[in-house]
Design a protein around this motif. Structure first.
Motif, PDB file in Angstrom:
ATOM      1  N   THR A   1       0.814  -1.219   0.000  1.00  0.00           N
ATOM      2  CA  THR A   1       0.000   0.000   0.000  1.00  0.00           C
ATOM      3  C   THR A   1       0.848   1.270   0.000  1.00  0.00           C
ATOM      4  N   GLY A   2       2.164   1.126   0.140  1.00  0.00           N
ATOM      5  CA  GLY A   2       3.021   2.291   0.356  1.00  0.00           C
ATOM      6  C   GLY A   2       3.123   3.245  -0.811  1.00  0.00           C
TER       7      GLY A   2
ATOM      8  N   ALA B   1       7.403  -2.246  -5.775  1.00  0.00           N
ATOM      9  CA  ALA B   1       6.339  -3.053  -5.178  1.00  0.00           C
ATOM     10  C   ALA B   1       5.022  -2.813  -5.917  1.00  0.00           C
ATOM     11  N   GLY B   2       4.322  -3.884  -6.230  1.00  0.00           N
ATOM     12  CA  GLY B   2       3.077  -3.783  -6.975  1.00  0.00           C
ATOM     13  C   GLY B   2       1.922  -3.327  -6.119  1.00  0.00           C
ATOM     14  N   PRO B   3       0.761  -3.107  -6.721  1.00  0.00           N
ATOM     15  CA  PRO B   3      -0.418  -2.678  -5.960  1.00  0.00           C
ATOM     16  C   PRO B   3      -0.839  -3.753  -4.967  1.00  0.00           C
ATOM     17  N   PHE B   4      -1.417  -3.314  -3.876  1.00  0.00           N
ATOM     18  CA  PHE B   4      -1.803  -4.219  -2.796  1.00  0.00           C
ATOM     19  C   PHE B   4      -2.991  -5.077  -3.220  1.00  0.00           C
TER      20      PHE B   4
ATOM     21  N   PHE C   1       9.533  -7.959   1.679  1.00  0.00           N
ATOM     22  CA  PHE C   1      10.464  -7.708   0.575  1.00  0.00           C
ATOM     23  C   PHE C   1       9.846  -6.579  -0.233  1.00  0.00           C
ATOM     24  N   ALA C   2       9.066  -6.927  -1.255  1.00  0.00           N
ATOM     25  CA  ALA C   2       8.312  -5.896  -1.968  1.00  0.00           C
ATOM     26  C   ALA C   2       6.926  -5.788  -1.334  1.00  0.00           C
ATOM     27  N   THR C   3       6.903  -5.712  -0.013  1.00  0.00           N
ATOM     28  CA  THR C   3       5.658  -5.626   0.750  1.00  0.00           C
ATOM     29  C   THR C   3       5.869  -4.707   1.945  1.00  0.00           C
ATOM     30  N   GLU C   4       4.771  -4.251   2.515  1.00  0.00           N
ATOM     31  CA  GLU C   4       4.781  -3.450   3.735  1.00  0.00           C
ATOM     32  C   GLU C   4       4.308  -4.342   4.886  1.00  0.00           C
ATOM     33  N   PRO C   5       5.152  -4.621   5.872  1.00  0.00           N
ATOM     34  CA  PRO C   5       4.754  -5.527   6.958  1.00  0.00           C
ATOM     35  C   PRO C   5       3.443  -5.139   7.635  1.00  0.00           C
ATOM     36  N   MET C   6       3.224  -3.834   7.808  1.00  0.00           N
ATOM     37  CA  MET C   6       2.043  -3.390   8.543  1.00  0.00           C
ATOM     38  C   MET C   6       0.768  -3.493   7.721  1.00  0.00           C
ATOM     39  N   ASP C   7       0.874  -3.946   6.465  1.00  0.00           N
ATOM     40  CA  ASP C   7      -0.325  -4.248   5.687  1.00  0.00           C
ATOM     41  C   ASP C   7      -0.976  -5.538   6.160  1.00  0.00           C
ATOM     42  N   ASN C   8      -0.256  -6.328   6.946  1.00  0.00           N
ATOM     43  CA  ASN C   8      -0.798  -7.591   7.450  1.00  0.00           C
ATOM     44  C   ASN C   8      -1.084  -7.446   8.944  1.00  0.00           C
TER      45      ASN C   8
END
Length: 487
Positions: A156-157, A166-169, A205-212
């Motif tokens: 989401t960043g 990083a791709g769209p969430f 990696f190509a993710t935001e930890p706080m999205d989970n």
């Protein structure tokens, strides 16, 4: 059982009193302000005698005069020729900082796994040697973890400088009964196969930890299986503050590795400092990404795309096509749990071929723990070679400039000069490899026909291959496979 790096890190905190740690936390906040807020230093310099009052405005409970060598230009030489006894608080900070650097270097060593998967360790060592000559200064900060996991699909960043684009969430991996069982099974297999190297893994990696929202539960499982708490790097520490605080509590409980907050601008720095005390953030490195910090962004991923198209040519982006960079760090397996995907990756300079700054060597898919195990093993068997393959073309790495000579030839990268003996055959092996039109088997056959000793020749080839001088990126495509796919 914890690892050497973990024990060392815990001792950084364990051997200091609570009072010493508190002081260090406030020095740390002072240094964050110094780098991330361009108005902070001028305010101090304008009124050194009243600098404590200025510091207190930012929740910093120390007298800046006590750490004058760290910020006043008159004391810049202190860093090179320390007279630490005269500045005990500043000296303690520098000692602490040096220990963190030592710990970072130890993490790279902890990924060694020669007694567990020798072929993996040989492959990884070769990638490290290649990176040392191909990436310039970047390798100093690359620890080459053997594993990374993604617990979401996309991010989401939307940071403009994202080095891995990083791709769209598209959703997160929920901590359901089935998902938790698969997760624990996957981490268990990784721990079983890679031993201590599994302790270097992390869960983004190509993710935001706080999205989970279940992120801390996955971390807890990881610790229970590997005795290591993965590092967390987030650009959204304020998105879900209860989750962030749960992650920080895990750090305080286990103290395995520092966490990191990417701070995108001064306003966010203000908000983070308001939300978390210096003591809260003692185990968190703030990566100050705002313009005030003046820290260049890697010319990779989204930043590279924007700069090359002219969309964003600001000075915050470092590098050029002649001096490429990367933020990638993993030399090993990148596992995306939502997609059930395994990738073997390694850092490379960002380029048209690999714009995200890492090479994808192989991909496989999995749905079960057994498929995960088989997928990893198949990748090792098929792609982690200890010698040049006989039926593939053999050529020097594309970034190396070849200079012929006898009895030595030279190879030059942007950063390293190699002198290689070329006396194991009557003919110049360097010339043949530089031509790029022979397979390994053809080179060996030609050299042996001309009178070379086969064993000496094989040893010579293995040596230059192990140094990372031979191009391994010869394939133009690879296919997804599952454990059910045909050979």
């Amino acid at each position: 059982m914890s690892g050497i790096a973990t024990d060392y890190y815990r001792n950084i905190f364990g051997r200091r009193t609570s009072g010493q740690l508190r002081t260090l936390s406030h020095v740390k906040r002072f240094m964050e302000r110094l780098v991330g807020d361009k108005a902070f230093l001028p305010a101090l310099l304008e009124n050194v005698d009243n600098s404590r009052t200025i510091a207190e405005r930012y929740g910093i409970d120390l007298d800046p005069v006590d750490i004058l060598p760290l910020w006043h230009e008159s004391y810049a030489k202190y860093r090179e020729e320390p007279e630490r006894a005269a500045w005990p608080v500043a000296a303690r900070w520098l000692e602490y900082h040096e220990e963190l650097i030592e710990h970072r270097d130890m993490l790279c060593e902890e990924s060694k796994m020669a007694m567990v998967v020798p072929r993996f360790q040989t492959w990884r060592k070769r990638q490290i040697l290649r990176c040392d000559s191909e990436l310039g200064m970047s390798p100093k900060s690359i620890t080459h973890p053997a594993l990374a996991f993604e617990l979401s699909d996309g991010c989401t960043g939307k940071c403009w400088f994202c080095g891995v684009s990083a791709g769209p969430f598209n959703g997160h991996y929920e901590y359901s009964k089935d998902h938790a069982a698969l997760w624990r099974g996957v981490v268990g297999v990784a721990s079983e196969m890679f031993g201590p190297a599994a302790r270097t893994g992390f869960c983004y990696f190509a993710t935001e930890p706080m999205d989970n929202p279940d992120y801390d539960r996955f971390l807890q499982d990881y610790y229970q299986i590997t005795s290591a708490l993965p590092q967390t790097t987030t650009a959204a520490p304020l998105k879900d503050q209860p989750l962030t605080r749960r992650v920080l509590e895990l750090f305080k409980r286990y103290r395995c590795v520092p966490n990191r907050f990417s701070v995108l601008n001064r306003d966010q720095l203000d908000q983070i400092h308001a939300a978390f005390s210096p003591e809260d953030l003692m185990g968190v490195e703030l990566i100050l990404q705002g313009k005030e910090a003046g820290i260049p962004k890697a010319l990779a991923g989204r930043a590279r795309e924007q700069k090359l198209t002219g969309e964003n040519n600001n000075d915050a982006v470092a590098g050029s096509d002649n001096n490429p960079t990367t933020i990638a760090c993993v030399s090993g397996f990148l596992v995306n749990m939502p997609r059930g995907e395994i990738r073997l990756v390694t850092p490379v300079p960002a380029s048209e071929r690999w714009p995200l700054g890492y090479r994808i060597v192989a991909k496989r898919l999995f749905k079960t723990v057994d498929e995960f195990r088989e997928g990893v093993q198949r990748i090792i068997d098929e792609h982690m070679h200890e010698s040049p393959l006989p039926n593939r073309l053999i050529r020097f790495r594309r970034d190396l400039k070849y200079e012929a000579g006898k009895p030595h030839f030279n190879l030059r990268s942007r950063n390293v000069h190699y002198t290689v003996g070329d006396n194991v055959a009557p003919i110049s092996l360097g010339d043949i490899i530089a031509s790029g039109d022979h397979t390994t088997a053809q080179l060996v056959a030609r050299a042996v026909t001309d009178g070379s000793n086969a064993l000496s020749l094989a040893s010579w080839l293995d040596n230059i291959f192990m140094q990372g001088l031979i191009e391994e990126d010869l394939d133009d495509h690879f296919a997804y496979q599952t454990s059910e796919d045909p050979e």
